[in-house]
Motif scaffolding. Structure first.
Motif, PDB file in Angstrom:
ATOM      1  N   UNK A  43       0.972  -1.187   0.079  1.00 14.42           N
ATOM      2  CA  UNK A  43       0.016  -0.070  -0.007  1.00 14.42           C
ATOM      3  C   UNK A  43       1.019   1.195   0.118  1.00 14.42           C
ATOM      4  N   UNK A  44       1.113   1.862  -1.089  1.00 12.82           N
ATOM      5  CA  UNK A  44       1.724   3.127  -1.300  1.00 12.82           C
ATOM      6  C   UNK A  44       0.963   4.202  -1.302  1.00 12.82           C
ATOM      7  N   UNK A  45       1.238   5.087  -0.623  1.00 11.18           N
ATOM      8  CA  UNK A  45       0.447   6.507  -0.715  1.00 11.18           C
ATOM      9  C   UNK A  45       1.393   7.280  -1.583  1.00 11.18           C
ATOM     10  N   UNK A  46       0.766   8.110  -2.776  1.00 12.26           N
ATOM     11  CA  UNK A  46       1.597   8.836  -3.608  1.00 12.26           C
ATOM     12  C   UNK A  46       1.590  10.039  -2.909  1.00 12.26           C
ATOM     13  N   UNK A  90      -9.590  -4.520   5.235  1.00 12.36           N
ATOM     14  CA  UNK A  90     -10.988  -4.317   5.390  1.00 12.36           C
ATOM     15  C   UNK A  90     -11.192  -3.357   3.974  1.00 12.36           C
ATOM     16  N   UNK A  91     -10.267  -3.242   3.278  1.00 10.36           N
ATOM     17  CA  UNK A  91     -10.359  -2.421   2.038  1.00 10.36           C
ATOM     18  C   UNK A  91     -11.103  -0.985   2.042  1.00 10.36           C
ATOM     19  N   UNK A  92     -10.358  -0.326   3.203  1.00 13.45           N
ATOM     20  CA  UNK A  92     -10.438   1.039   3.355  1.00 13.45           C
ATOM     21  C   UNK A  92      -9.824   1.832   2.243  1.00 13.45           C
ATOM     22  N   UNK A 109     -12.251 -16.107  -0.557  1.00 15.01           N
ATOM     23  CA  UNK A 109     -12.943 -15.474  -1.557  1.00 15.01           C
ATOM     24  C   UNK A 109     -11.895 -14.010  -1.915  1.00 15.01           C
ATOM     25  N   UNK A 110     -11.332 -13.707  -2.933  1.00 17.59           N
ATOM     26  CA  UNK A 110     -10.512 -12.788  -3.292  1.00 17.59           C
ATOM     27  C   UNK A 110     -11.103 -11.186  -3.185  1.00 17.59           C
ATOM     28  N   UNK A 111     -10.701 -10.348  -2.257  1.00 21.61           N
ATOM     29  CA  UNK A 111     -11.430  -9.396  -2.212  1.00 21.61           C
ATOM     30  C   UNK A 111     -10.551  -8.131  -2.479  1.00 21.61           C
ATOM     31  N   UNK A 131     -20.897  -6.587   0.751  1.00 18.72           N
ATOM     32  CA  UNK A 131     -21.392  -7.919   1.313  1.00 18.72           C
ATOM     33  C   UNK A 131     -20.290  -8.512   2.292  1.00 18.72           C
ATOM     34  N   UNK A 132     -19.074  -8.272   1.705  1.00 19.20           N
ATOM     35  CA  UNK A 132     -17.939  -8.882   2.379  1.00 19.20           C
ATOM     36  C   UNK A 132     -17.492  -8.131   3.549  1.00 19.20           C
ATOM     37  N   UNK A 133     -18.097  -6.845   3.802  1.00 18.93           N
ATOM     38  CA  UNK A 133     -17.658  -6.045   4.803  1.00 18.93           C
ATOM     39  C   UNK A 133     -18.413  -6.571   6.021  1.00 18.93           C
ATOM     40  N   UNK A 134     -19.643  -7.155   5.692  1.00 16.29           N
ATOM     41  CA  UNK A 134     -20.398  -7.739   6.852  1.00 16.29           C
ATOM     42  C   UNK A 134     -19.519  -8.649   7.820  1.00 16.29           C
ATOM     43  N   UNK A 135     -18.652  -9.214   7.314  1.00 16.06           N
ATOM     44  CA  UNK A 135     -17.808 -10.516   7.830  1.00 16.06           C
ATOM     45  C   UNK A 135     -16.433  -9.636   8.486  1.00 16.06           C
TER      46      UNK A 135
END
Lengths: 358, 394
Positions: B35-38, B86-88, B101-103, B113-117
């Motif tokens: 995760x790189x932040x430019x 968490x894909x934030x 499941x690849x998220x 739907x994935x975030x419910x988990x």
């Protein structure tokens, strides 16, 4: 004569929400070169006690309502502002948790150090600059010549705290008050800064009051401890004695509620139930009573004074042989301190009197 | 979205069973996550001038029901790992797989739907609760967003949740400012539990709380894990806390994992020079032990993640490298995380040279590595076990 003697200090804050009873009669002594830890949670009065010593309570809310703060034979509470200003920095210095808020962001480190030195000593600018350079070298800042011309934001947190220590020790004060000096720092940097602080204080013979919530930090840094709760000193002892034989139920609770790095795996934590008291209510009885498993009926009505656990002992208030004292009607026995609960047959904590519930 | 109305109280098996996990497969697997932040510069025309490499190739698997502790100092990227899972954030590269499941690149309704988990507990219970919502509203919001139950069922569930985390259900109509810090964190925990998640990412959940309250929240999280079979990624800087709560620990430095092991093994036999120094720096609340301990005091500060040192990121502060005569390999080649013992992986070219024993630490501190001369527990558990165990001594 002690370097510092605080007697029955009472500090209140008058706020829109009512009067906050921050310090409710704190007394302790400190000798030259001693290191005293003040331990407690936020709101226990450990910082306010020391701001009162420095006469730096936030105005207009903060009031010293009573007591004495005798430093080198002089009651600081009777000094006027200019006499006090003379003393700050020269005789008593202070370092804070967040060095960013205590350094001026628009002045270089050199300007701030030279200003501090020249405010108290009759020296030329170049002499003050030479002294600043010496101090930065002493606290282990690399390339001090370049760093003198830098601004605070150009330093990392650990380096800023080193600069603060350099400024605080610039005039070789008799007393250094360090208020959570490493709380904002990472653990490897904390180790650097504590190491430095300990070494310099020993070299210069400076007495240190270390204020912290971290029992681990005081264990290695201090020779004496005062545990504070809701504006009272509830237990006072030499550091080894306090850790080996805690007597106040709050101290016992604190020691059991934090995980230790060297604990046996699976050792459960025993939390202190409940929450710290609302300081806007004038203290009635022992402030820890609502959370205390050892409480008696008397705990709801009267705050006990700090008394030696061995009642026949001659009270010594400073030094390595300081008398172990506790402010508790029903202190934990050594076995109970290990178990973290009362072990007496059939003992139940006294129920709150009817009016306290209402 | 079906089969979720009228969910039973937490603890009942139905909600959990609907997301049955295959045995043996990790609940969460991240592979070479970056995760790189430019960093951009320029006023009119924004140019990409570099990256903050917050996460720089992290691989980690978490089994169901396990607690993995992620430790490191501020800026090491540990929170970014949690938030990326968490894909934030949208990761720069790598793979995030939850329960097969690849998220990594999931979007829209799949992601929702994935975030419910997967839920999160935040550090600051003052900033992470909306001050204008009641406690019940805060806990109910995830249920509303995901359309769980009727409004009366939701009300009932919120009362259950508040009771589960040790709050009086009647306090539901109070606002966050009416609660203490510890109680607020309980609300945050109740909110995270609302959707029966499998994974909870807890980012420094107790560091904003008073010492006497911290243990209450730790014990609550442990109890809930037992009751609901939760899986935790516990992110914190405090090694004592992480060691207490975690089954396994991953140590992070400047965007990379430097060591992973069971918490017992990591403490008994740390191998990476950074871990050894980190453990030696943690103060122990016992003056008798503190007096005898020696610390390895690392020199200097953590370098900037926008310009990390080449090779091994830790080489600029490494006491081991200095002892070995500053080998060139540390500067030119980034060490891979390699398994030295079962379940114990280390990213260090010279890991075989470390045994973490008191003798070694003494040697290091005695050689004027900027170490304190005063402390080291000869009888510290580190020392005891390293001496008794198989050891990786030179």
């Amino acid at each position: 004569m002690h370097l510092l003697s605080i007697r029955d200090l009472v500090v209140k804050f008058r706020t829109h929400d009512g009067t906050v009873h921050a310090v409710n009669g704190v007394s302790f002594d400190l000798d030259e070169g001693e290191t005293l830890g003040l331990v407690g949670e936020s709101g226990c009065g450990k910082s306010v006690t020391n701001l009162a010593v420095m006469r730096l309570l936030p105005k207009p809310a903060g009031h010293i309502e009573g007591g004495e703060v005798v430093f080198q034979g002089q009651d600081l509470l009777r000094l006027d502002e200019s006499e006090m200003r003379d003393l700050r920095g020269k005789e008593i210095a202070m370092i804070f948790q967040d060095p960013m808020t205590s350094l001026n962001p628009v002045l270089t480190i050199e300007e701030q150090m030279v200003e501090t030195i020249r405010a108290h000593r009759r020296v030329s600018k170049s002499q003050a600059r030479a002294r600043s350079l010496e101090l930065l070298t002493m606290v282990g800042i690399p390339k001090p010549e370049t760093r003198l011309r830098n601004y605070p934001h150009q330093f990392s947190g650990g380096m800023r705290q080193r600069v603060m220590i350099a400024i605080a020790l610039a005039l070789e004060p008799k007393l250094l008050i360090a208020d959570e000096p490493t709380t904002a720092l990472d653990v490897t940097i904390q180790a650097q800064v504590l190491d430095l602080l300990q070494r310099l204080a020993a070299d210069l013979g400076t007495a240190v009051i270390l204020i912290t919530h971290d029992l681990g930090v005081v264990a290695g840094m201090t020779s004496r401890l005062n545990v504070m709760y809701a504006g009272f000193v509830v237990e006072s002892a030499s550091t080894p004695d306090l850790f080996a034989r805690p007597r106040h139920p709050y101290t016992v609770g604190l020691l059991h509620s934090m995980p230790r790095l060297d604990a046996q795996p699976g050792e459960p934590l025993i939390p202190i139930e409940g929450v710290p008291p609302d300081l806007r209510r004038a203290p009635v009885g022992c402030p820890f009573a609502p959370r205390c498993a050892w409480r008696l009926e008397s705990c709801w009505t009267g705050m006990p004074s700090l008394e030696p656990i061995d009642q026949t002992a001659q009270i010594v208030t400073t030094g390595p042989n300081v008398t172990h004292r506790v402010a508790c009607w029903n202190p934990a026995t050594p076995d109970e301190a290990v178990a973290a609960r009362p072990l007496r047959e059939g003992f139940t904590p006294a129920a709150a009197p009817a009016e306290a519930v209402a | 979205m079906s089969g979720v109305t009228g969910q039973p109280a937490p603890g009942a098996a139905v909600g959990v069973a609907s997301t049955g996990t295959e045995p043996g497969r990790p609940l969460l697997e991240i592979t070479d996550l970056r995760m790189y932040f430019p960093i951009s510069s320029g006023i009119l025309i924004s140019r990409h001038v570099g990256d903050v490499r917050a996460v720089d190739g992290v691989t980690l698997a978490i089994q169901k029901g396990e607690t993995v502790g992620l430790v490191g100092e501020s800026g090491c990227g540990k929170s970014t790992v949690g938030r990326t899972i968490l894909r934030l954030y949208r990761p720069t590269s790598g793979r995030i797989v939850i329960d097969g499941q690849d998220i990594t690149w999931a979007e829209g309704s799949t992601l929702r739907a994935m975030r419910r988990r997967m839920q999160m507990i935040f550090q600051d219970p003052y900033a992470s609760l909306n001050p204008r919502m009641t406690a019940a509203g805060i806990v109910s919001e995830p249920l509303e967003i995901h359309g769980v139950g009727s409004s009366s069922e939701r009300r009932e569930r919120v009362r259950d949740l508040l009771a589960t985390v040790g709050l009086d259900p009647d306090y539901g109509d109070r606002y966050p400012h009416e609660f203490s810090g510890g109680q607020r964190q309980r609300i945050g925990v109740a909110r995270a539990l609302a959707l029966h998640p499998d994974l909870i990412v807890a980012d420094e959940p107790i560091s904003a709380l008073d010492v006497s309250i911290q243990a209450q929240i730790i014990n609550l999280m442990e109890r809930l894990q037992g009751e609901f079979g939760l899986t935790y990624l516990f992110i914190a800087h405090d090694l004592s806390v992480v060691r207490h709560i975690s089954d396994r620990i991953a140590v992070m430095y400047l965007g990379r994992l430097v060591e992973t092991a069971t918490s017992r093994e990591l403490y008994d036999r740390p191998i990476h020079p950074y871990t050894v120094a980190l453990l030696s720096a943690v103060p122990i609340p016992d003056p008798a032990i503190e007096r005898k301990r020696r610390r390895i005091i690392l020199t200097g500060d953590v370098p900037s993640p926008s310009d990390p040192p080449p090779g091994c990121h830790f080489h600029t502060r490494c006491w081991l490298r200095a002892r070995l005569g500053n080998p060139e390999r540390c500067v030119v080649e980034a060490p891979a995380l390699r398994e030295l013992a079962s379940g114990h992986a280390v990213a260090c070219h010279f890991a075989e040279e470390v045994d973490g024993s008191p003798e070694q630490v003494l040697q290091v501190t005695g050689e004027g590595m900027g170490g304190s001369s005063s402390r080291r527990a000869d009888d510290s558990p580190t020392g005891r076990v390293a001496a008794a165990g198989p050891g990786l001594a030179t």
